[in-house]
Structure formats: C-alpha cells, structure tokens
Design a protein around this motif. Structure first.
Motif, PDB file in Angstrom:
ATOM      1  N   ASN A 159      60.872  50.799  30.839  1.00 34.34           N
ATOM      2  CA  ASN A 159      61.277  50.653  32.240  1.00 34.34           C
ATOM      3  C   ASN A 159      61.599  51.994  32.889  1.00 34.34           C
ATOM      4  N   ASP A 211      59.853  53.056  36.306  1.00 33.04           N
ATOM      5  CA  ASP A 211      60.645  53.354  37.499  1.00 33.04           C
ATOM      6  C   ASP A 211      60.353  54.754  38.031  1.00 33.04           C
ATOM      7  N   ASN A 260      58.637  55.392  41.642  1.00 30.19           N
ATOM      8  CA  ASN A 260      59.485  56.029  42.650  1.00 30.19           C
ATOM      9  C   ASN A 260      59.005  57.420  43.050  1.00 30.19           C
ATOM     10  N   CYS A 300      59.573  43.924  31.959  1.00 29.58           N
ATOM     11  CA  CYS A 300      59.537  45.030  32.928  1.00 29.58           C
ATOM     12  C   CYS A 300      60.191  44.586  34.229  1.00 29.58           C
ATOM     13  N   ARG A 301      61.225  45.310  34.656  1.00 28.44           N
ATOM     14  CA  ARG A 301      61.959  44.904  35.858  1.00 28.44           C
ATOM     15  C   ARG A 301      61.176  45.149  37.140  1.00 28.44           C
ATOM     16  N   ASN A 302      60.117  45.961  37.053  1.00 30.80           N
ATOM     17  CA  ASN A 302      59.283  46.224  38.228  1.00 30.80           C
ATOM     18  C   ASN A 302      57.864  45.705  38.024  1.00 30.80           C
ATOM     19  N   ARG A 358      55.793  45.077  41.180  1.00 26.76           N
ATOM     20  CA  ARG A 358      55.315  46.293  41.847  1.00 26.76           C
ATOM     21  C   ARG A 358      54.080  46.857  41.137  1.00 26.76           C
TER      22      ARG A 358
END
Length: 408
Positions: free
Chosen positions: A19, A23, A27, A47-49, A52
C-alpha cells in the motif's frame, strides 16, 4: 512521433506494505517519469486504493507469470512476504525487469547469492528497500563516517521497543514462522521484519562505499518469545564486524511501552545519537568531543525516497543506493542469530501479562531490562537477569549457507 520514456512499473503485492508504494505512486502521478503497467496480488482487496488503480486501467493479475505472458515492465516493485523475495526477484530479472525488493533481501544468505547471480546474468539492477539508507540524513552521515570526520568507529548500539499484539501475529499465515507450509525458510521475527531496518543500519553506515555494508565476523545472541509463535519476539545480540567494531542490538514486541528507534554510535572523536533516550531533537546529531555538534536531520521523514532514487537508477541517472550485497549483512546476522539460539527460549510464565482489551502479551519488567542493557552496553545474561541465557558464539567469516539443522 511521441516517445514514452517513462519507467514502466509492475507492483508485486499491493496489500500490506505494498500500500505504501501504491499510495506514493498514485499521489505523484504529476511527476510523469513513471507509469504503472500492472499489479500482481492474489488478494488485491487488501489494497486501500484498489478502485483508483482500477480507474487508471491498470490490469491486475494473480501471478507474475500471468503478467509477463503479455506485458513487460522496466521495474518490478516486490512487496511480498520474505519467503517470496528470492524467487520473485529472480523471475522478474529473467523477464527483463529491474527490481526494487522490500527488506529483508531474503530469508537466507544462499537465496541472496541466487539473487546476485540472477541480477548479474540479467545485467539489471536490484535495490533493497531499507528506507533509512536512502534518506539524506543517513547518506550524509555515512559520507562523514567514510571521510574520517569522527575518527575510528569503536562501538554502536541500537534499541527498538515496539509492542505488537495478537492481531499482528494472526494477520497472515507466516507471521512469526520459521518456515512456511511448504517448508521454505521464512525466519520472520522482530529482527527480520519490523526492526530489520535498524539492525541493517549499523552495518550500512560502516560500509566503505555507499552501496556497501560492513560485514559481520562473529556474534552471540539471546532470543526469546512471549507470544504463541514459532520464532522469537525478543532479541539481544552482540556482533563484531570484520573491522572489530562492536554492535549491540536490542529489539522486542513483547512489551507494553513503546521506545522508538534509538541509537548511539561511538567514535574516537564523537558520538552520533538518535532517539528520545539519547537526544530530544528527533534528529540524528553528532556530538563531538570538543563540544561542537552537527545535525543530520530525521531519516523517518523520507520513507519513500527509496522509490524515487531507484527510478532514477533505472533511468541511469544515479547508482543503486542499497543493493543486494549491502543488504546481506543483516541477513547473515539473522541467520547467525538463529544458529546461536536454535531453540528459542520461553519467558517465565510468572512474568507474562495479557491485556484482553488490547490483545497484548508482554513481559513484566522486560522494558527496564533492555533499557539497562542498552545503557550499560551489555546483554541480559551479563546483568544477572535470572531468565537470561546466552546462545553459542557463531563465526560468520565467509558465511555462505544457512542450514538450520537444529532449529525447532
């Protein structure tokens, strides 16, 4: 015709520590010097994103083999468990990719040698993700050590007390394990995972060149566990480098007090300190014998610089900062520690405490024991602790193979 010279990136492991890379890349899309061309993870929902990544049209695969059947990548970033580092790095190299592999380099030193051969055969680069090594603070400090600014190094010590609870050890199938279900060495421990950076750092700053580390020559360890795991959650070790510098390392997850990474590096003309037990500035500071100071900054503030410097290395803009060879001193040390204490000692039952609300198991008084050892440059058995027992001395000169025959 438009030429796309962006570094194409494959992310291997996008949950857990992966992650952090996801990120950082998402970003910083405005950098325009990279593009994400694929992700590999059998459980991408970690995966927290994830949404995206999917919105960018990045294909997700369950294996590296699937990805490389149809795609290529300039750089594979490997954030998988320890026991996959060697095989996945070697495979990525065989498919024409450079590699940024998370720490530690591998479970065993023989795997690291396999990785070196695969890298050399492929004529690619491999960087290992010890993030402090890429920070301006550590890189500047290392150059000053190399230049002789502090005189000859004498002795180093580092301590990290990081409580970890039951959830930490039950988060996956390999946490705290010696081997995985297929018999492959994992050697997951407090010193080979969460605090591996800080063991590595002592060897790394003593390296003669940027992408080199001092080599361990011998060690004696004390290894213990409080948690219901196979390997150790507490370590105290004395190592001597090939140049005769004494290194002391103390780390545990079995406490209920947090002490962030703290170190003191003694030289002929100065001592270099970091951490609240040494200096309250939150920065690495050199304290010279004549009373002057030099401040290097906080290496914690540049955790993802390893990514950008490795992308630059892939583009040929700079050399590798911390490669396989530089990372092997920590692996040799871990292998030696496991051989020093092949059967991990259990803490006395009477000292074990458990908090139901936090799911924390800790050892009563362990924090004070380790802090006293740190202050006095000693191991627990040397200060008269009743439960302490030293392992056997291990000669690490020319160490090339971890057998682990006696390890249980």
């Amino acid at each position: 015709m438009y030429k796309d010279d962006r570094v194409s990136i494959l992310l291997v492991g996008i949950g857990g520590y992966g992650n952090i890379y996801v990120d950082a890349l998402l970003n910083n899309l405005e950098r325009e010097d990279f593009k994400i061309v694929g992700a590999v993870d059998p459980k991408p929902e970690g995966c927290r994103n994830l949404s995206r990544i999917q919105d960018l049209g990045v294909p997700i695969f369950s294996s590296m083999e699937e990805f490389y059947k149809s795609f290529k990548a300039d750089l594979a970033i490997i954030s998988s468990p320890i026991h996959f580092h060697c095989i996945q790095t070697c495979f990525a190299l065989s498919q024409g990719s450079h590699v940024l592999c998370e720490k530690p380099v591998s479970a065993t030193i023989q795997e690291a040698h396999q990785m070196i051969k695969a890298r050399d055969d492929a004529r690619k680069i491999v960087a290992i993700g010890y993030q402090w090594s890429y920070s301006n603070a550590i890189r500047t400090l290392k150059r000053d050590i190399q230049s002789g600014l502090f005189g000859k190094p004498k002795r180093f010590k580092t301590m990290v007390l990081w409580p970890r609870n039951h959830d930490y050890y039950s988060r996956n199938s390999w946490a705290g394990k010696l081997r995985d279900d297929q018999g492959r060495w994992v050697l997951d421990s407090v010193a080979n995972n969460a605090t591996a950076h800080h063991l590595h750092n002592m060897f790394y700053v003593l390296g003669k060149k940027e992408d080199e580390s001092a080599r361990p020559a011998s060690l004696i360890a004390e290894l213990y566990r409080a948690n219901n795991i196979e390997n150790f959650d507490t370590a105290a070790v004395r190592v001597f480098t090939e140049e005769g510098v004494e290194l002391l390392f103390y780390a545990t997850h079995a406490v209920n007090e947090t002490v962030q990474p703290t170190f003191c590096f003694e030289f002929e003309k100065a001592k270099v300190v970091y951490g609240l037990l040494e200096d309250e500035s939150g920065e690495i500071v050199a304290l010279f014998n004549d009373g002057t100071r030099k401040v290097y900054g906080d290496p914690e503030k540049e955790k993802i610089k390893k990514l950008w410097l490795t992308i630059d290395a892939v583009k040929g803009l700079q050399p590798v900062v911390c490669g396989i060879e530089a990372a092997t001193s920590q692996t040799i040390c871990i292998n030696g520690m496991q051989e020093s204490v092949p059967r991990i000692g259990q803490f006395p039952e009477k000292l074990l405490k458990y908090d139901e609300s936090t799911k924390m198991t800790w050892v009563e008084g362990l924090n004070d024991v380790l802090k006293q050892c740190y202050r006095e440059w000693k191991l627990p058995h040397e200060i008269g602790v009743e439960w302490a027992k030293a392992g056997k001395a291990v000669d690490l000169r020319g160490y090339r193979y971890f057998k682990g025959d006696d390890i249980l």
